[in-house]
Motif scaffolding. Sequence first.
Motif, PDB file in Angstrom:
ATOM      1  N   GLY A 153       0.803  -1.219   0.000  1.00 19.69           N
ATOM      2  CA  GLY A 153       0.000   0.000   0.000  1.00 19.69           C
ATOM      3  C   GLY A 153       0.834   1.266   0.000  1.00 19.69           C
ATOM      4  O   GLY A 153       1.747   1.429  -0.802  1.00 19.69           O
ATOM      5  N   ASP A 154       0.517   2.155   0.926  1.00 24.17           N
ATOM      6  CA  ASP A 154       1.196   3.455   0.997  1.00 24.17           C
ATOM      7  C   ASP A 154       2.392   3.467   1.941  1.00 24.17           C
ATOM      8  O   ASP A 154       2.911   4.535   2.256  1.00 24.17           O
ATOM      9  CB  ASP A 154       0.191   4.532   1.432  1.00 24.17           C
ATOM     10  CG  ASP A 154      -0.841   4.800   0.357  1.00 24.17           C
ATOM     11  OD1 ASP A 154      -0.504   4.668  -0.837  1.00 24.17           O
ATOM     12  OD2 ASP A 154      -1.986   5.129   0.718  1.00 24.17           O
ATOM     13  N   THR A 155       2.835   2.315   2.414  1.00 23.63           N
ATOM     14  CA  THR A 155       3.990   2.272   3.306  1.00 23.63           C
ATOM     15  C   THR A 155       5.270   2.130   2.498  1.00 23.63           C
ATOM     16  O   THR A 155       5.382   1.258   1.645  1.00 23.63           O
ATOM     17  CB  THR A 155       3.872   1.117   4.315  1.00 23.63           C
ATOM     18  OG1 THR A 155       2.756   1.369   5.162  1.00 23.63           O
ATOM     19  CG2 THR A 155       5.125   0.995   5.169  1.00 23.63           C
ATOM     20  N   THR A 156       6.196   2.999   2.776  1.00 23.58           N
ATOM     21  CA  THR A 156       7.523   2.925   2.164  1.00 23.58           C
ATOM     22  C   THR A 156       8.521   2.678   3.285  1.00 23.58           C
ATOM     23  O   THR A 156       8.174   2.093   4.287  1.00 23.58           O
ATOM     24  CB  THR A 156       7.845   4.232   1.418  1.00 23.58           C
ATOM     25  OG1 THR A 156       7.775   5.309   2.342  1.00 23.58           O
ATOM     26  CG2 THR A 156       6.873   4.468   0.283  1.00 23.58           C
ATOM     27  N   GLY A 157       9.725   3.123   3.138  1.00 25.97           N
ATOM     28  CA  GLY A 157      10.691   2.986   4.215  1.00 25.97           C
ATOM     29  C   GLY A 157      11.899   2.153   3.855  1.00 25.97           C
ATOM     30  O   GLY A 157      12.861   2.099   4.593  1.00 25.97           O
ATOM     31  N   ALA A 158      11.836   1.477   2.741  1.00 26.94           N
ATOM     32  CA  ALA A 158      12.978   0.681   2.304  1.00 26.94           C
ATOM     33  C   ALA A 158      13.088   0.804   0.790  1.00 26.94           C
ATOM     34  O   ALA A 158      12.085   0.895   0.098  1.00 26.94           O
ATOM     35  CB  ALA A 158      12.797  -0.777   2.695  1.00 26.94           C
ATOM     36  N   PRO A 159      14.313   0.813   0.287  1.00 25.89           N
ATOM     37  CA  PRO A 159      14.470   0.873  -1.171  1.00 25.89           C
ATOM     38  C   PRO A 159      13.910  -0.387  -1.818  1.00 25.89           C
ATOM     39  O   PRO A 159      14.216  -1.489  -1.393  1.00 25.89           O
ATOM     40  CB  PRO A 159      15.989   0.971  -1.363  1.00 25.89           C
ATOM     41  CG  PRO A 159      16.590   0.516  -0.082  1.00 25.89           C
ATOM     42  CD  PRO A 159      15.580   0.741   0.996  1.00 25.89           C
ATOM     43  N   THR A 160      13.087  -0.219  -2.813  1.00 29.90           N
ATOM     44  CA  THR A 160      12.422  -1.368  -3.433  1.00 29.90           C
ATOM     45  C   THR A 160      13.371  -2.257  -4.221  1.00 29.90           C
ATOM     46  O   THR A 160      13.028  -3.384  -4.548  1.00 29.90           O
ATOM     47  CB  THR A 160      11.282  -0.905  -4.357  1.00 29.90           C
ATOM     48  OG1 THR A 160      11.814  -0.002  -5.337  1.00 29.90           O
ATOM     49  CG2 THR A 160      10.172  -0.226  -3.566  1.00 29.90           C
ATOM     50  N   ASP A 161      14.567  -1.779  -4.495  1.00 25.72           N
ATOM     51  CA  ASP A 161      15.516  -2.611  -5.237  1.00 25.72           C
ATOM     52  C   ASP A 161      16.434  -3.418  -4.307  1.00 25.72           C
ATOM     53  O   ASP A 161      17.360  -4.066  -4.768  1.00 25.72           O
ATOM     54  CB  ASP A 161      16.348  -1.748  -6.190  1.00 25.72           C
ATOM     55  CG  ASP A 161      17.166  -0.697  -5.453  1.00 25.72           C
ATOM     56  OD1 ASP A 161      16.875  -0.418  -4.274  1.00 25.72           O
ATOM     57  OD2 ASP A 161      18.099  -0.154  -6.067  1.00 25.72           O
ATOM     58  N   ASP A 162      16.173  -3.391  -2.995  1.00 20.18           N
ATOM     59  CA  ASP A 162      16.995  -4.137  -2.040  1.00 20.18           C
ATOM     60  C   ASP A 162      16.106  -5.085  -1.243  1.00 20.18           C
ATOM     61  O   ASP A 162      15.540  -4.725  -0.211  1.00 20.18           O
ATOM     62  CB  ASP A 162      17.716  -3.163  -1.096  1.00 20.18           C
ATOM     63  CG  ASP A 162      18.686  -3.862  -0.161  1.00 20.18           C
ATOM     64  OD1 ASP A 162      18.786  -5.117  -0.205  1.00 20.18           O
ATOM     65  OD2 ASP A 162      19.344  -3.162   0.632  1.00 20.18           O
ATOM     66  N   THR A 196      16.772  -7.414   0.678  1.00 22.11           N
ATOM     67  CA  THR A 196      17.229  -7.740   2.028  1.00 22.11           C
ATOM     68  C   THR A 196      16.589  -6.851   3.087  1.00 22.11           C
ATOM     69  O   THR A 196      16.676  -7.139   4.276  1.00 22.11           O
ATOM     70  CB  THR A 196      18.759  -7.631   2.146  1.00 22.11           C
ATOM     71  OG1 THR A 196      19.155  -6.265   1.970  1.00 22.11           O
ATOM     72  CG2 THR A 196      19.464  -8.507   1.122  1.00 22.11           C
ATOM     73  N   LYS A 197      15.924  -5.786   2.684  1.00 25.80           N
ATOM     74  CA  LYS A 197      15.260  -4.866   3.622  1.00 25.80           C
ATOM     75  C   LYS A 197      13.796  -5.229   3.837  1.00 25.80           C
ATOM     76  O   LYS A 197      13.055  -4.486   4.472  1.00 25.80           O
ATOM     77  CB  LYS A 197      15.348  -3.416   3.123  1.00 25.80           C
ATOM     78  CG  LYS A 197      16.753  -2.934   2.889  1.00 25.80           C
ATOM     79  CD  LYS A 197      17.540  -2.894   4.171  1.00 25.80           C
ATOM     80  CE  LYS A 197      18.920  -2.308   3.911  1.00 25.80           C
ATOM     81  NZ  LYS A 197      19.880  -2.639   4.911  1.00 25.80           N
ATOM     82  N   PHE A 198      13.377  -6.391   3.332  1.00 21.58           N
ATOM     83  CA  PHE A 198      11.978  -6.791   3.433  1.00 21.58           C
ATOM     84  C   PHE A 198      11.811  -8.130   4.142  1.00 21.58           C
ATOM     85  O   PHE A 198      10.899  -8.882   3.842  1.00 21.58           O
ATOM     86  CB  PHE A 198      11.353  -6.850   2.031  1.00 21.58           C
ATOM     87  CG  PHE A 198      11.175  -5.490   1.424  1.00 21.58           C
ATOM     88  CD1 PHE A 198      10.014  -4.773   1.629  1.00 21.58           C
ATOM     89  CD2 PHE A 198      12.196  -4.916   0.672  1.00 21.58           C
ATOM     90  CE1 PHE A 198       9.851  -3.502   1.088  1.00 21.58           C
ATOM     91  CE2 PHE A 198      12.041  -3.652   0.132  1.00 21.58           C
ATOM     92  CZ  PHE A 198      10.864  -2.947   0.339  1.00 21.58           C
ATOM     93  N   THR A 199      12.659  -8.403   5.106  1.00 22.52           N
ATOM     94  CA  THR A 199      12.534  -9.652   5.854  1.00 22.52           C
ATOM     95  C   THR A 199      11.457  -9.518   6.922  1.00 22.52           C
ATOM     96  O   THR A 199      11.024  -8.415   7.267  1.00 22.52           O
ATOM     97  CB  THR A 199      13.864 -10.022   6.537  1.00 22.52           C
ATOM     98  OG1 THR A 199      14.122  -9.070   7.581  1.00 22.52           O
ATOM     99  CG2 THR A 199      15.017 -10.062   5.547  1.00 22.52           C
TER     100      THR A 199
END
Length: 149
Positions: free
Chosen positions: A48-57, A59-62
Amino acid sequence: MHIAELGKGPTVILIHGFPELWFTWRHQIVYLASHGYRAIAPDLRGFGDTTGAPTDDVTKFTTLHVVGDLVALIDIVVAPGEDKVFVVARDWGLGAHRRNPIFQPVDALRALYGNDFYMVRFQKRGRFSKKNALNREYKRTRENGEAHT
């Protein structure tokens, strides 16, 4: 982090599953708010509207990153003097909830039902026998009049 929030009173955090958004909880938010609760439903990291991490990495979505986001959310939204929040999670959101050190669902089950409850026994690797655990649970519920026929 994007959140939907409604109501006043004890805080209830509603954690969506995959691939969902806060919108999954829209009916529960209205219901809880109308019954004296403060309902909060975030869009988890990457949704949705939550960001906070670069979408090309990736490893930031664990799951642990999501847990960190939830801990930060609780730190921000809990009112002064409020010593607990209620958390409701479904699907993928439950995985993040269970890994959060603030929440101890197995300890709660152990306190309610004892060490022999099948979900408590299952937590110790090598001690779970499906057949034996289910038989014991069936006998316990029959003895307590909890079993439905």
